[in-house]
Design an enzyme around this catalytic site. Structure first.
Site, PDB file in Angstrom:
ATOM      1  N   GLY A  27       0.825  -1.207   0.000  1.00 51.73           N
ATOM      2  CA  GLY A  27       0.000   0.000   0.000  1.00 51.73           C
ATOM      3  C   GLY A  27       0.851   1.245   0.000  1.00 51.73           C
ATOM      4  N   MET A  29       1.457   3.268   2.493  1.00 49.20           N
ATOM      5  CA  MET A  29       2.195   3.498   3.723  1.00 49.20           C
ATOM      6  C   MET A  29       2.977   2.275   4.200  1.00 49.20           C
ATOM      7  SD  MET A  29       1.678   6.633   4.648  1.00 49.20           S
ATOM      8  CE  MET A  29       0.625   7.932   3.984  1.00 49.20           C
ATOM      9  N   ALA A  30       2.537   1.065   3.809  1.00 53.29           N
ATOM     10  CA  ALA A  30       3.145  -0.134   4.364  1.00 53.29           C
ATOM     11  C   ALA A  30       2.983  -1.292   3.390  1.00 53.29           C
ATOM     12  CB  ALA A  30       2.523  -0.476   5.712  1.00 53.29           C
ATOM     13  N   LYS A  47       2.923  -6.610   8.900  1.00 46.37           N
ATOM     14  CA  LYS A  47       2.771  -5.323   8.212  1.00 46.37           C
ATOM     15  C   LYS A  47       3.907  -4.416   8.638  1.00 46.37           C
ATOM     16  CE  LYS A  47      -0.735  -1.886   7.092  1.00 46.37           C
ATOM     17  NZ  LYS A  47      -2.174  -1.599   7.156  1.00 46.37           N
ATOM     18  N   ASP A 141     -11.602   4.589   7.900  1.00 48.26           N
ATOM     19  CA  ASP A 141     -11.283   4.173   6.529  1.00 48.26           C
ATOM     20  C   ASP A 141     -11.991   2.859   6.204  1.00 48.26           C
ATOM     21  OD1 ASP A 141     -10.130   4.525   4.060  1.00 48.26           O
ATOM     22  OD2 ASP A 141      -8.227   3.594   4.594  1.00 48.26           O
TER      23      ASP A 141
END
Length: 661
Positions: A27, A29-30, A47, A141
């Protein structure tokens, strides 16, 4: 190309415990990896944030804090967090590995789901989100990418009514939102599911998740999101400016109950939505029960793309004009009343259905007996069904409702006690200022006093913050526009007073306030701001040491005025001892310059030395601070005259003439 080949983390063992075996997803961010916990011998998901985020200290701290909070959130529909740590400076989370696929993958394959399938998934989603809301967490989210559909106990993910649903990334969206600045100003939440209040004010609470869940339901029913555009910002503002359309407008034949459910969850005004996921869950269960009853009695609509025809579905027997009331079919084995998750299942009725008796060719004489028994069984079944439907209808329409208690004006502790005594939970929204309700007492509630509400529901309470007052901020050093903005943000009025010259504060910058900083004012009250006019045009000269007459002339030439004050001093009389303002200060024309002027040394009284021997008289005068000057015919004779005469006032060290004979 297989991108996992180039990933250097594949095959790495993290902290001597988690061996990474493959990459699941990447993704913004991670990245999420599949790993094996070699200590416990179980698969896990790991993650780890991207190196580009590791330098953002605020994000890293928030990421860690939120992870600890999520780890305490235990619920069967929440992806569990087992551990957290750092690998080469990069924070990571160890989470439950869910064998299945995301709801996004499922929708990509199926396009859309049947109403019963969609509600079955939504129920478990809301159960997870409701647990977070009770713990004070807001997901922020909610979207299909964060919903995992695990294998059903019977195996496979095609059995959606019986599948296990888990929600991921609780709170992590908040960690990202609180610490990341997007140069374009784009919202961190996915714009297709973003609530209007998050677009307008950047504020989120439990009702924000309710809105996003409503959009997810819309997509499951229709196969698309309500708004689309090339510019994400345009999509976001469509949520602010438009009501979400009814799903049946896109998929004719969907039950109107689903239109109402989507409409209530996606109201643009947060106050008109269910207060949290638990309240929406109650409404979803009621609609699902209603659809389940209707489905058993009627209806087969057009098949959903990707779903094979089922031989057990019932052919509709209602006129075509009533087609909008029909419900898409559910296989008999998947009836929601029997395969709902344990936390959402209503009490079951009736026993197991026996297998039909097979008649052989040698038993024709028993056909009538079996027919009678079947008729009797059918009548009994119809009677029981009618009772169950009537009972369920009464419960859904009347029996489970009660009046909300009045908690208005009660202090927080008393309100909680009263709510608990009436069988309700409480959820606190953002506080509100009130001039009439004491601080930390209930100023409003939703549902309101006396409104019909499901027993055991959660009441949203708003506590009073007391009268709205704001401390006048310290605006020293701010320019006029900035000072005005700071005051208006607090609801205070800005007024510009008469400016002042200043040698130290630049022109247009705040010098002083009235009332002064720290004073508490109500909204609408006025603060007078004094701004600097910069340095004054006339420079004050240095007048110290001048005679007062000379100093006066100098000031008159500059258009200034002398203000004189006499002072005792050893300096000569009329000499300027000090001045205010100091030399070099800027002042306006006609400004007053204060001058301290010497009155001269203190006077001495001349003693009477007549008829004294001259040398003795000399000693007496010198002892009084005077100077003896001896004259006459005999310096060692007697004083016959002196000048100044006895008892006159003269300056110290003044001469006194003596005539000696």
């Amino acid at each position: 190309m297989d991108t996992t080949v180039a990933d250097t983390l594949i095959g790495t063992t993290i902290d001597g415990r988690y061996r990474i075996t493959g990459r699941v997803a990447r993704g913004g961010m991670a990245t999420v990896y599949r790993a094996t916990d070699e200590r416990l011998g179980r698969p896990v998901a790991l993650k780890i944030i991207h190196p580009s985020q590791a330098t953002n200290v605020h994000f890293v701290d928030r990421f860690t804090d939120e992870a600890k909070t999520i780890a305490r959130l235990t619920h069967p529909n929440v992806v569990a967090v087992y551990d957290q740590g750092r690998h080469e400076g990069l924070p990571y989370l160890v989470m439950e590995f869910v064998q299945g696929r995301t709801l996004r993958d499922l929708l990509a394959q199926r396009t859309r789901l049947t109403p019963v399938e969609a509600l079955a998934i939504l129920e478990q989603m809301l159960a997870a989100i409701a647990a977070a809301h009770r713990a004070g967490l807001v997901h922020r989210d909610v979207k299909p990418e964060n919903v995992l559909v695990a294998e059903a106990p019977s195996g496979g993910t095609n059995d959606l009514v019986d599948a296990v649903v888990k929600v991921a990334d609780f709170g992590l969206a908040r960690a990202i939102e609180a610490s990341t600045v997007d140069e374009s100003g784009q919202l961190m939440a996915t714009v297709a599911y973003v609530a209007p209040e998050l677009v307008q004010a950047g504020q989120a609470d439990a009702r924000t998740d309710v809105y996003s869940a409503g959009i997810v339901l819309f997509e499951m029913l229709t196969g698309r999101v309500p708004y689309d555009a090339a510019d994400p910002v345009e999509v976001a503002w469509k949520h602010v400016d438009n009501d979400v359309p009814a799903p049946s407008a896109l998929v004719p034949g969907l039950p109107r109950a689903l239109d109402g459910l989507v409409a209530r969850a996606t109201r643009r005004n947060p106050g008109e939505r269910p207060t949290d996921a638990g309240r929406l869950l109650t409404e979803v269960q009621a609609v699902r029960d209603t659809l389940g009853t209707a489905d058993a009695a009627t209806a087969l609509l057009s098949p959903v793309p990707g779903r094979p025809a089922d031989a057990t579905t019932i052919v509709p027997t209602v006129p075509a004009a009533d087609a909008t009331a029909l419900v898409p079919p559910v296989p008999a084995a998947h009836h929601p009343g029997g395969h709902r998750p344990s936390w959402a299942r209503l009490p079951e009725h009736g026993g197991a259905r026996s297998a039909p008796h097979r008649r052989g060719a040698a038993e024709p004489h028993r056909e009538g007996l079996f027919a009678d028994r079947r008729r009797a069984s059918l009548i009994s079944l119809i009677a029981v069904t009618v009772l169950v439907v009537l009972g369920s209808t009464w419960w859904l329409a009347v029996g489970r409702y009660t009046d909300a208690p009045s908690l208005l004006t009660l202090p927080k502790a008393a309100a909680e006690e009263a709510a608990a005594k009436a069988g309700f939970g409480v959820f606190y929204g953002d506080g509100r200022y009130s001039d009439t309700v004491a601080k930390d007492s209930v100023v409003s509630q939703n549902p309101g006093p006396g409104e019909r509400v499901v027993k055991g529901e959660t009441l949203t309470l708003i506590l009073s913050l007391g009268p709205e007052v704001h401390a006048v901020p310290d605006l020293s050093g701010q320019e006029a526009a900035s000072a005005k903005g700071s005051l208006e943000e607090l609801g205070l009025k800005y007024r510009e007073g008469k400016g002042q010259y200043s040698d130290t504060v630049p022109e247009g910058v705040v010098i002083s306030l009235s009332p002064r900083a720290g004073t508490e004012l109500k909204p609408g009250e006025t603060v007078t701001v004094v701004l600097s006019k910069g340095r004054a045009p006339i420079t004050v000269p240095n007048l110290v040491g001048m005679n007062i007459n000379e100093a006066r002339g100098k000031l008159q030439e500059l258009g200034l005025t002398a203000l004189e004050r006499s002072k005792d001093s050893d300096q000569p009389a009329d000499q300027v001892l000090a001045q205010t303002p100091k030399p070099g200060t800027g002042v306006e024309k006609n400004a007053e310059i204060t001058l301290d002027v010497s009155k001269g040394p203190p006077l001495v009284t001349v003693p009477d030395v007549g008829r004294q021997p001259c040398q003795q008289a000399k000693a007496t005068l010198e002892g009084a601070g005077l100077v003896a000057q001896i004259g006459g015919l005999n310096p060692n004779g007697t004083v016959f005259a002196q000048n100044p005469g006895p008892n006159q006032q003269v300056a110290p060290q003044s001469p006194v003439q003596l005539q000696c004979f």
